[in-house]
Design an enzyme around this catalytic site. Structure first.
Site, PDB file in Angstrom:
ATOM      1  N   HIS A 434       0.832  -1.205   0.000  1.00 26.10           N
ATOM      2  CA  HIS A 434       0.000   0.000   0.000  1.00 26.10           C
ATOM      3  C   HIS A 434       0.866   1.255   0.000  1.00 26.10           C
ATOM      4  O   HIS A 434       0.634   2.181  -0.781  1.00 26.10           O
ATOM      5  CB  HIS A 434      -0.925   0.008   1.209  1.00 26.10           C
ATOM      6  CG  HIS A 434      -1.744   1.256   1.321  1.00 26.10           C
ATOM      7  ND1 HIS A 434      -3.045   1.322   0.886  1.00 26.10           N
ATOM      8  CD2 HIS A 434      -1.439   2.495   1.781  1.00 26.10           C
ATOM      9  CE1 HIS A 434      -3.503   2.553   1.084  1.00 26.10           C
ATOM     10  NE2 HIS A 434      -2.540   3.280   1.634  1.00 26.10           N
ATOM     11  N   GLU A 435       1.855   1.292   0.879  1.00 24.37           N
ATOM     12  CA  GLU A 435       2.694   2.489   0.965  1.00 24.37           C
ATOM     13  C   GLU A 435       3.479   2.711  -0.317  1.00 24.37           C
ATOM     14  O   GLU A 435       3.567   3.832  -0.827  1.00 24.37           O
ATOM     15  CB  GLU A 435       3.630   2.388   2.169  1.00 24.37           C
ATOM     16  CG  GLU A 435       2.927   2.395   3.505  1.00 24.37           C
ATOM     17  CD  GLU A 435       1.976   3.565   3.659  1.00 24.37           C
ATOM     18  OE1 GLU A 435       2.287   4.662   3.170  1.00 24.37           O
ATOM     19  OE2 GLU A 435       0.913   3.376   4.261  1.00 24.37           O
ATOM     20  N   HIS A 438       1.666   4.435  -3.078  1.00 19.17           N
ATOM     21  CA  HIS A 438       1.642   5.897  -3.055  1.00 19.17           C
ATOM     22  C   HIS A 438       2.763   6.455  -3.930  1.00 19.17           C
ATOM     23  O   HIS A 438       2.575   7.442  -4.647  1.00 19.17           O
ATOM     24  CB  HIS A 438       1.793   6.412  -1.626  1.00 19.17           C
ATOM     25  CG  HIS A 438       0.547   6.334  -0.814  1.00 19.17           C
ATOM     26  ND1 HIS A 438      -0.612   6.991  -1.165  1.00 19.17           N
ATOM     27  CD2 HIS A 438       0.270   5.676   0.337  1.00 19.17           C
ATOM     28  CE1 HIS A 438      -1.542   6.745  -0.263  1.00 19.17           C
ATOM     29  NE2 HIS A 438      -1.038   5.941   0.656  1.00 19.17           N
TER      30      HIS A 438
END
EC number: 3.4.24.-
Length: 639
Positions: A434-435, A438
């Site tokens: 998820h990170e 980004h």
């Protein structure tokens, strides 16, 4: 050469939905913010997007061709569309793996950038394919501020930002020196400050304010750890903040892996030389110049960071001359620093696997990926990802800072205090995925040199949603069907049912989120859950059509994934590069449809429309700042 041995885990059991979730509202908050709500300063969404279908009925756009370069095609389109506008070409254009060239242009006024006025042109086969536009169309100021010079000095602007946003930066001894690194006419670096992780910077730019007016501002850059801010303060009074962009993206959940979703679902295994030779030509432990006997290489550098500070090169990381990174870990071990070697190794492994997968799907050097040595493949190097395990700057969270191409990304993984003993987020590969996403979305949307294109509320929400979606798609197992639901954050948060309001599901009773639900939301993670729910529908429509590859990477035929899972991921990634700066849901949907047109000739048009329309993002869906209108309609040819 010794093989690299990395201790990591394989998933043996899928995580199912466990009834109705019970979200913890504390985990939906941002990580610092103090007394100032930075969301109140988000930039507005004013972009337009002309998809490939609308370009086909646009004679001026169709008439533009060039025998010289795709950059000339882009420049000619801007001149045709807005003949009175002045602009510059941003030096980050490239041709994607789908054959579409991406050119980004920035509007200028009196030679000064309008910092949120962007024009992106997508060119295929020498013709305009689609384009986005957020140029300012109002009255241009007659006076050149560089001549009149009636604006506040930059030090006053810095002090105004620090005061208004309550930043932990001391400015009593601040002074401004001319910056040699920026293209701006008035660009400075601030010396004599303390409290920021690096010297703050300032640049004179115009900004389109939320009310649509053009304002001269000082853009002040401050990296204070949990927030890496671009603050736009009025250049005349040095007091009023007109907008804030945060390079740091927070997560309030943990999720999925290739190997293991959480330590309760499998055993760690040893992998030998797990890198992809095309995506990581120097392996994971070399940058083409130096071979490292530790968790450092071309794609990332992983270490502990108990102080939470900005220094990392001399921080602790495991060393192994024989390259055997095998360290003990169990969930009963405590405190967390007793298994720091295993934690760093797991984080390094997961981030590198994801780098390699994204490379195969099109996130290459030209597109702005994260590599120290780009090996003459385009883009800007010197920007591997700084991977901090057990970072001491926070708990129960994680974040990723995405500066423009050529500057390292920074991932901070925290320990979680929601259980005894505490849990380490680095063992949740889904958090890392998820990170890292980004970084992917911020580099692709608006181009590698512009990390400000997912800062509006709806686009920021999609930034969160893409992270959820990519982690969920990677998490799918061999036995899963469209009836399989996935919750978020159960292990790290120690919370049955996860930390989202609803699990990801194709069942509208289990997950009732639709486009008009966004009208109720003012928080990016909530909005992101709606967007990821739509993408989950599209995912299963394409899996039902093309099947599902359960391997760790896709099989490609003429650059197109042969299965539905990786095809959906590829279309989502390609859509990020096509869409305008700060898109809304409708524009991002159109960009995914355009991505399919570019990649497959529109073979999956109806399946994509059906997935979006099921959750009210059909042909009649409309975006308005105050109210969104839903639609379950699909094109006539798809009925």
């Amino acid at each position: 050469m010794h093989g690299l041995l990395l201790a990591a885990g394989l998933l043996s059991l899928p995580l199912r939905a466990l009834g109705h979730p019970n979200p913890n509202p504390q985990m939906h908050t941002l990580s610092r913010r103090g007394a100032v709500d930075l969301d109140a300063f988000r930039l507005g969404q004013n972009a337009e997007y002309s998809n490939t279908a609308s370009v086909a009925s646009n004679p001026p756009a169709l008439s533009i061709r060039s025998t010289q370069s795709y950059v000339d095609v882009a420049k000619d389109l801007v001149k045709t569309t807005l003949p009175d506008a002045t602009f510059r070409v941003v030096n980050d254009h490239y041709v994607g793996t789908n054959g579409v060239a991406h050119v980004h242009l920035r509007q200028t006024v009196h030679g000064i950038d309008v910092d949120n006025a962007d024009f992106n042109v997508n060119v295929k086969d020498g013709k305009v394919f689609s384009f986005g536009n957020s140029f300012y169309k109002g009255k241009i100021p007659e006076e050149n501020p560089m001549v009149k010079r009636d604006h506040a000095d930059p030090v006053k602007a810095l002090k105004g930002v620090v005061s208004a946003l309550k930043l932990p930066v001391k400015t009593e001894k601040a002074s401004a020196a001319i910056s040699a690194q920026s293209q701006g006419q008035d660009a400075v670096v601030f010396k004599g400050t303390s409290g920021a992780l690096s010297d703050p910077k300032g640049e004179l730019v115009y900004l389109i304010k939320p009310d649509g007016e053009l304002s001269l501002t000082w853009k002040v850059e401050t990296d204070v750890g949990d927030n890496w801010l671009l603050s736009y303060i009025d250049a005349k009074d040095g007091k009023n903040i007109h907008g804030v962009v945060d390079y740091v993206a927070d997560a309030t959940y943990q999720v999925y892996p290739w190997g293991i979703n959480d330590p309760t679902e499998g055993e760690r295994e040893v992998f030998t030389d797990p890198w992809d030779g095309n995506a990581s030509e120097f392996t994971w432990i070399s940058d083409g110049r130096t071979r490292y006997p530790t968790t450092r290489g071309n794609n990332g550098i992983a270490q502990d960071n108990p102080s939470g500070g900005n220094q990392y090169e001399n921080n602790y990381r495991p060393m192994s001359d024989d390259l055997r990174f095998e360290y003990p870990y169990s969930t009963d071990m405590s405190p967390p620093d007793s298994y720091i070697d295993a934690s760093i190794t797991q984080l390094f492994y997961t981030a590198n696997v994801y780098h390699d997968l994204l490379y195969i799907l099109g996130f290459t050097e030209r597109a702005g990926n994260f590599e120290y040595n780009n090996n003459n493949q385009g883009g800007r190097g010197n920007d591997y990802v700084i991977l901090n395990s057990q970072d001491g700057s926070g708990t129960n969270n994680a974040n990723f800072a995405t500066p423009p191409d050529g500057q390292p990304g920074r991932m901070r993984m925290y320990t979680w205090t929601t259980s005894r003993p505490n849990r380490d987020g680095s063992f949740e590969a889904g958090i890392v995925i998820h990170e890292y996403t980004h970084g992917l979305s911020n580099r692709l949307c608006g181009g590698p040199s512009n990390s400000r294109c997912l800062n509006a509320l709806e686009s920021g929400g999609m930034g969160e949603g893409w992270g959820d979606f990519m982690a969920t798609a990677i998490r799918l197992k061999a036995g899963d069907t469209r009836e399989t639901d996935y919750t978020m954050g159960e292990w790290a948060a120690n919370q049955q049912g996860g930390i989202r309001q609803h699990p990801y599901s194709t069942n509208l009773q289990t997950n009732p989120l639709v486009y008009t639900t966004v009208n109720q939301y003012r928080e990016v993670h909530d909005i992101g859950t709606v967007w990821a729910s739509m993408l989950y529908e599209v995912l299963w429509n394409l899996i039902d059509k093309h099947g599902k590859n359960d391997g760790p990477k896709p099989e490609l035929r003429d650059g197109v994934p042969t299965d539905g899972k990786y095809l959906t991921m590829k279309l989502v990634i390609d859509g990020m590069a096509l869409q305008p700066c700060n898109p809304n849901f409708v524009q991002a949907r159109d960009a995914i449809l355009d991505a399919d047109e570019a990649l497959t000739g529109g073979e999956n048009k109806c399946e994509i429309w059906a997935g979006f329309a099921k959750r009210e993002l059909g042909t009649g869906a409309r975006y308005d700042r105050s109210r969104r209108t839903g639609s379950t309609d699909v094109p006539q040819e798809c009925q």
